[in-house]
Write a protein that holds these residues in place. Structure first.
Motif, PDB file in Angstrom:
ATOM      1  N   ILE A  76      -6.427  -2.975  10.209  1.00  0.00           N
ATOM      2  CA  ILE A  76      -5.535  -1.825  10.183  1.00  0.00           C
ATOM      3  C   ILE A  76      -5.325  -1.246  11.578  1.00  0.00           C
ATOM      4  O   ILE A  76      -4.239  -0.751  11.911  1.00  0.00           O
ATOM      5  CB  ILE A  76      -6.040  -0.740   9.193  1.00  0.00           C
ATOM      6  CG1 ILE A  76      -4.913   0.228   8.823  1.00  0.00           C
ATOM      7  CG2 ILE A  76      -7.230  -0.007   9.719  1.00  0.00           C
ATOM      8  CD1 ILE A  76      -3.830  -0.365   7.998  1.00  0.00           C
ATOM      9  N   VAL A  77      -6.341  -1.326  12.457  1.00  0.00           N
ATOM     10  CA  VAL A  77      -6.155  -0.905  13.850  1.00  0.00           C
ATOM     11  C   VAL A  77      -5.122  -1.813  14.524  1.00  0.00           C
ATOM     12  O   VAL A  77      -4.230  -1.335  15.244  1.00  0.00           O
ATOM     13  CB  VAL A  77      -7.492  -0.943  14.617  1.00  0.00           C
ATOM     14  CG1 VAL A  77      -7.247  -0.763  16.117  1.00  0.00           C
ATOM     15  CG2 VAL A  77      -8.424   0.162  14.115  1.00  0.00           C
ATOM     16  N   SER A  78      -5.223  -3.100  14.283  1.00  0.00           N
ATOM     17  CA  SER A  78      -4.255  -4.037  14.857  1.00  0.00           C
ATOM     18  C   SER A  78      -2.852  -3.768  14.334  1.00  0.00           C
ATOM     19  O   SER A  78      -1.865  -3.818  15.076  1.00  0.00           O
ATOM     20  CB  SER A  78      -4.657  -5.482  14.539  1.00  0.00           C
ATOM     21  OG  SER A  78      -5.828  -5.846  15.234  1.00  0.00           O
ATOM     22  N   VAL A 112      -3.822  -6.817   5.711  1.00  0.00           N
ATOM     23  CA  VAL A 112      -2.568  -6.063   5.849  1.00  0.00           C
ATOM     24  C   VAL A 112      -1.359  -6.974   6.063  1.00  0.00           C
ATOM     25  O   VAL A 112      -0.258  -6.497   6.303  1.00  0.00           O
ATOM     26  CB  VAL A 112      -2.647  -5.060   7.028  1.00  0.00           C
ATOM     27  CG1 VAL A 112      -3.711  -4.010   6.769  1.00  0.00           C
ATOM     28  CG2 VAL A 112      -2.891  -5.772   8.350  1.00  0.00           C
ATOM     29  N   ARG A 113      -1.552  -8.301   5.954  1.00  0.00           N
ATOM     30  CA  ARG A 113      -0.470  -9.219   6.309  1.00  0.00           C
ATOM     31  C   ARG A 113       0.776  -9.009   5.449  1.00  0.00           C
ATOM     32  O   ARG A 113       1.895  -8.942   5.968  1.00  0.00           O
ATOM     33  CB  ARG A 113      -0.934 -10.668   6.194  1.00  0.00           C
ATOM     34  CG  ARG A 113       0.151 -11.680   6.550  1.00  0.00           C
ATOM     35  CD  ARG A 113      -0.397 -13.091   6.595  1.00  0.00           C
ATOM     36  NE  ARG A 113      -0.897 -13.517   5.312  1.00  0.00           N
ATOM     37  CZ  ARG A 113      -0.136 -14.057   4.353  1.00  0.00           C
ATOM     38  NH1 ARG A 113       1.153 -14.196   4.545  1.00  0.00           N
ATOM     39  NH2 ARG A 113      -0.677 -14.430   3.217  1.00  0.00           N
ATOM     40  N   LEU A 114       0.601  -8.914   4.130  1.00  0.00           N
ATOM     41  CA  LEU A 114       1.767  -8.771   3.266  1.00  0.00           C
ATOM     42  C   LEU A 114       2.524  -7.481   3.556  1.00  0.00           C
ATOM     43  O   LEU A 114       3.755  -7.466   3.612  1.00  0.00           O
ATOM     44  CB  LEU A 114       1.343  -8.819   1.796  1.00  0.00           C
ATOM     45  CG  LEU A 114       0.854 -10.174   1.270  1.00  0.00           C
ATOM     46  CD1 LEU A 114       0.514 -10.066  -0.204  1.00  0.00           C
ATOM     47  CD2 LEU A 114       1.902 -11.247   1.494  1.00  0.00           C
ATOM     48  N   THR A 115       1.790  -6.401   3.751  1.00  0.00           N
ATOM     49  CA  THR A 115       2.439  -5.123   4.059  1.00  0.00           C
ATOM     50  C   THR A 115       3.166  -5.209   5.391  1.00  0.00           C
ATOM     51  O   THR A 115       4.272  -4.672   5.537  1.00  0.00           O
ATOM     52  CB  THR A 115       1.390  -3.992   4.121  1.00  0.00           C
ATOM     53  OG1 THR A 115       0.626  -4.005   2.915  1.00  0.00           O
ATOM     54  CG2 THR A 115       2.076  -2.641   4.269  1.00  0.00           C
ATOM     55  N   ALA A 116       2.565  -5.882   6.364  1.00  0.00           N
ATOM     56  CA  ALA A 116       3.206  -6.024   7.672  1.00  0.00           C
ATOM     57  C   ALA A 116       4.514  -6.791   7.558  1.00  0.00           C
ATOM     58  O   ALA A 116       5.545  -6.385   8.098  1.00  0.00           O
ATOM     59  CB  ALA A 116       2.265  -6.728   8.649  1.00  0.00           C
ATOM     60  N   VAL A 117       4.488  -7.913   6.838  1.00  0.00           N
ATOM     61  CA  VAL A 117       5.696  -8.726   6.684  1.00  0.00           C
ATOM     62  C   VAL A 117       6.781  -7.935   5.967  1.00  0.00           C
ATOM     63  O   VAL A 117       7.964  -7.971   6.335  1.00  0.00           O
ATOM     64  CB  VAL A 117       5.378 -10.031   5.927  1.00  0.00           C
ATOM     65  CG1 VAL A 117       6.651 -10.775   5.574  1.00  0.00           C
ATOM     66  CG2 VAL A 117       4.465 -10.917   6.761  1.00  0.00           C
ATOM     67  N   ILE A 145      -2.740  -0.604   0.070  1.00  0.00           N
ATOM     68  CA  ILE A 145      -2.408   0.813   0.150  1.00  0.00           C
ATOM     69  C   ILE A 145      -2.605   1.382   1.560  1.00  0.00           C
ATOM     70  O   ILE A 145      -1.848   2.250   2.001  1.00  0.00           O
ATOM     71  CB  ILE A 145      -3.208   1.637  -0.885  1.00  0.00           C
ATOM     72  CG1 ILE A 145      -2.541   3.016  -1.078  1.00  0.00           C
ATOM     73  CG2 ILE A 145      -4.670   1.785  -0.476  1.00  0.00           C
ATOM     74  CD1 ILE A 145      -3.042   3.778  -2.271  1.00  0.00           C
ATOM     75  N   THR A 146      -3.598   0.891   2.300  1.00  0.00           N
ATOM     76  CA  THR A 146      -3.794   1.418   3.651  1.00  0.00           C
ATOM     77  C   THR A 146      -2.633   1.026   4.555  1.00  0.00           C
ATOM     78  O   THR A 146      -2.210   1.803   5.413  1.00  0.00           O
ATOM     79  CB  THR A 146      -5.116   0.913   4.257  1.00  0.00           C
ATOM     80  OG1 THR A 146      -5.167  -0.518   4.164  1.00  0.00           O
ATOM     81  CG2 THR A 146      -6.298   1.522   3.549  1.00  0.00           C
ATOM     82  N   GLY A 147      -2.119  -0.178   4.368  1.00  0.00           N
ATOM     83  CA  GLY A 147      -0.956  -0.590   5.145  1.00  0.00           C
ATOM     84  C   GLY A 147       0.251   0.275   4.858  1.00  0.00           C
ATOM     85  O   GLY A 147       1.004   0.655   5.765  1.00  0.00           O
TER      86      GLY A 147
END
Length: 471
Positions: A110-112, A336-341, A82-84
Motif C-alpha cells: 500500500i505504501v508503494s 493491491v494489484r487489481l485495485t491499481a489496474v 478495500i485499502t486500495g
C-alpha cells in the motif's frame, strides 16, 4: 534481483509477515474482493493490528482538527481490495511505522501504491529511528527517506510530536492542492522531472527523516570539492564534468567506479552491496542501453540541464524507487494489484506510463502481461505505447500476446490491425486467436472489417469442404 517475484535480495534479509489470506495472492483477492464504496477522506492511516491504539490516537487528533480520516481496517486484517480503494479516495497517506508494519507485505504494497499514485506520504514511527530503520528493507528505506517523519520515541514529548505530525499533514494537504493539474498534459515529458518536482514540493515544509538529513550532511562533507566544484564560469560542474572532463565517452567500468567513489557515503547508508550492484545494473541498462561505453550525450539526456547540486543522484535514486514501487504494486502477489489496474486512469502520470512501458520488458511474463493490460487502463495512447504493445504480440508467452491484443483493441490502435490479423490467422493458441478477434472488432475500420470478413468466408468454406463426403 530486486523484487519478490524473482529474489528477496532487496528486502535486506528481512522476513516479511503474511497472514493466511495473503498466501492466496491475487487469486484470493480476485475471489473475495470487496465491492463497496469508500467515502473520500483527507487522511488515510495505514497500520497493522498491533499498532491499532497508535492509529486511533492519531485519527482522534486529526478529527479534532476538522480532518476526515479513514482508519477502519488495519492493513493486515482488511478485506481484500478495500485499502486500495480507500487510498484512491484520500488526499494524504499516513503510515504508522513499527517493527511489525515495517515487515508487513501488506503495508509495503500500500505504501508503494501510494507512491506511484503521487499521494503525499507522511510517516509516524512508534519508536526511535535506529530501531525502525533496522527493520525497513532497502526499497522502503529509499522510498521513505526524503519524506516527512515524526518519531514518537520520547514519552515526555508526545504532545509536541503529535502537533508536529498534524502540522506535517496540514502542510501536505496544502501542497497537494497545488498539484491537482492534469498529469496527462505532461505525457512525453521527463517522468523523473515531473515526479521529483512533486516530491520536492511535498517535502518543502515538512520535517524530513533524520536519515535523509544525516545522509545529506555526510554527502556534503565527504564530497566537498566534488559536488560543489565549479567550472571557469563559476557554474556547478556536473558529475560527468567532475569525473571525465570533456570526454565524449568512457568505458562503463570507469563510469561505475566514478559513481561508487562519489556517492559511496549514500550507498553505504541506504543500500547493501547486492542492492548497490542492482542499482549499477539499472543505471547501465536504463541510461546507456546496456552498452560497454557510457556517453556524455546519454548521461545528459538522463540528468537534464539543471546546475543544482546532487541532480544526478536524485535522478538515479528516483529511477530505483520507481522501479521498486511499480514492481511492488503490479507483482502477481501484490495485495493491491487489481485495485491499481482498475484505477490507473486516475493517476496516469508520466512516471507511471514510463514505468509500465519498462515493465513490458520485464523478465517475468506475468508482469509483462499485467503491464500491457495496465497500459490500456490508463486510456493514454501515443506512438511509443502503440509500438511497445505491438511488439508484445511477438512475445514467446501466450498470456503476454493475449494481453497485448486486448490492450491494442481497447485503445483502438489502428496501425496494429495488420499485426493482429497475422496473430489471428497464425497463432497456435486458441485464446490468443480469440483475443485477436476481439481486438479487431473493437478497433473497427475498413482494414479490420475486411480482414474479419475474409477470414470468416474462408473459415465457412473450409467447414463446408470438411463436411463434404467423397463417393
Amino acid at each position: 534481483p530486486l523484487f519478490r517475484s524473482s529474489s528477496a535480495s532487496f528486502r535486506m534479509g528481512q522476513k516479511h509477515s503474511h497472514d493466511s489470506h495473503h498466501h492466496h495472492g491475487q487469486e484470493g483477492e480476485a475471489q473475495a474482493i470487496v465491492d463497496v464504496s469508500v467515502e473520500p477522506s483527507d487522511v488515510m492511516i495505514c497500520f497493522v493490528a498491533s499498532d491499532h491504539e497508535m492509529a486511533k490516537r492519531v485519527a482522534d487528533k486529526l478529527d479534532t482538527r476538522g480532518l476526515s480520516v479513514w482508519n477502519e481496517h488495519s492493513a493486515d486484517k482488511a478485506p481484500p481490495g478495500i485499502t486500495g480503494k480507500a487510498l484512491m479516495q484520500t488526499k494524504v497517506f499516513a503510515f504508522i511505522v513499527s517493527e511489525e508494519s515495517a515487515c508487513s507485505s501488506f503495508c509495503e504494497d500500500i505504501v508503494s501504491f501510494a507512491y506511484i499514485s503521487n499521494k503525499p506520504i507522511v510517516a509516524a514511527a512508534v519508536s526511535d529511528e535506529g530501531t525502525i530503520q533496522a527493520f525497513l528493507n532497502a526499497g522502503l528505506r529509499l522510498t521513505l527517506a526524503e519524506l516527512p517523519w515524526v518519531y514518537f520515541d520520547d514519552a515526555s514529548r508526545k504532545k509536541q510530536k503529535m502537533d508536529d505530525l498534524i502540522k506535517n499533514v496540514n502542510d501536505l494537504l496544502e501542497k497537494a492542492g497545488q498539484t491537482e493539474s492534469d498529469d496527462r498534459a505532461e505525457i512525453g515529458r521527463s517522468s523523473f522531472q515531473s515526479t521529483i518536482r512533486k516530491r520536492d514540493l511535498f517535502a518543502t515544509k515538512a520535517q524530513k527523516s533524520s536519515i535523509a538529513m544525516e545522509t545529506s550532511t555526510i554527502l556534503e562533507a565527504s564530497e566537498k570539492g566534488k559536488e560543489q566544484a565549479v567550472d571557469d564560469a563559476g557554474k556547478l560542474m556536473t558529475f560527468w564534468e567532475r569525473s571525465f572532463g570533456d570526454a565524449a565517452d568512457v568505458p562503463w567500468f570507469k563510469f561505475q567506479q566514478a559513481f561508487l567513489n562519489e556517492y559511496q557515503s549514500r550507498l553505504q547508508r541506504l543500500l547493501s552491496d547486492d542492492n548497490t550492484q542492482w542499482l549499477l545494473h539499472l543505471l547501465r541498462n536504463e541510461i546507456f542501453d546496456g552498452d560497454d561505453e557510457a556517453t556524455r550525450e546519454k548521461f545528459m539526456a538522463f540528468r537534464g540541464k539543471s546546475r543544482e547540486k546532487h541532480v544526478f543522484w536524485k535522478r538515479a535514486s528516483q529511477m530505483a524507487i520507481e522501479k521498486y514501487n511499480m514492481h511492488q504494486v503490479f507483482d502477481m502477489d501484490s495485495s493491491v494489484r487489481l485495485t491499481a489496474v482498475e484505477n490507473l486512469s486516475k493517476f496516469s502520470s508520466p512516471a507511471v506510463i514510463d514505468a509500465l512501458l519498462k515493465l513490458l520488458d520485464d523478465v517475468d511474463p506475468n508482469i509483462r502481461a499485467v503491464a500491457a493490460i495496465s497500459l490500456a487502463r490508463t486510456e493514454v495512447t501515443n506512438a511509443k505505447i502503440s509500438e511497445k504493445l505491438i511488439r508484445s504480440l511477438k512475445d514467446p508467452d501466450r498470456l503476454v500476446r493475449e494481453s497485448g491484443c486486448l490492450a491494442l483493441g481497447h485503445l483502438k490502435v489502428e496501425k496494429a490491425v495488420s499485426h493482429i490479423v497475422a496473430l489471428w490467422r497464425n497463432d497456435a493458441i486458441s485464446h490468443v486467436r480469440g483475443a485477436a478477434e476481439v481486438a479487431l472488432t473493437n478497433i473497427g475500420g475498413a482494414e479490420a472489417e475486411k480482414a474479419i470478413h475474409m477470414t470468416k468466408v474462408l473459415s465457412d468454406e473450409m467447414k463446408v469442404l470438411g463436411k463434404a463426403r467423397t463417393f
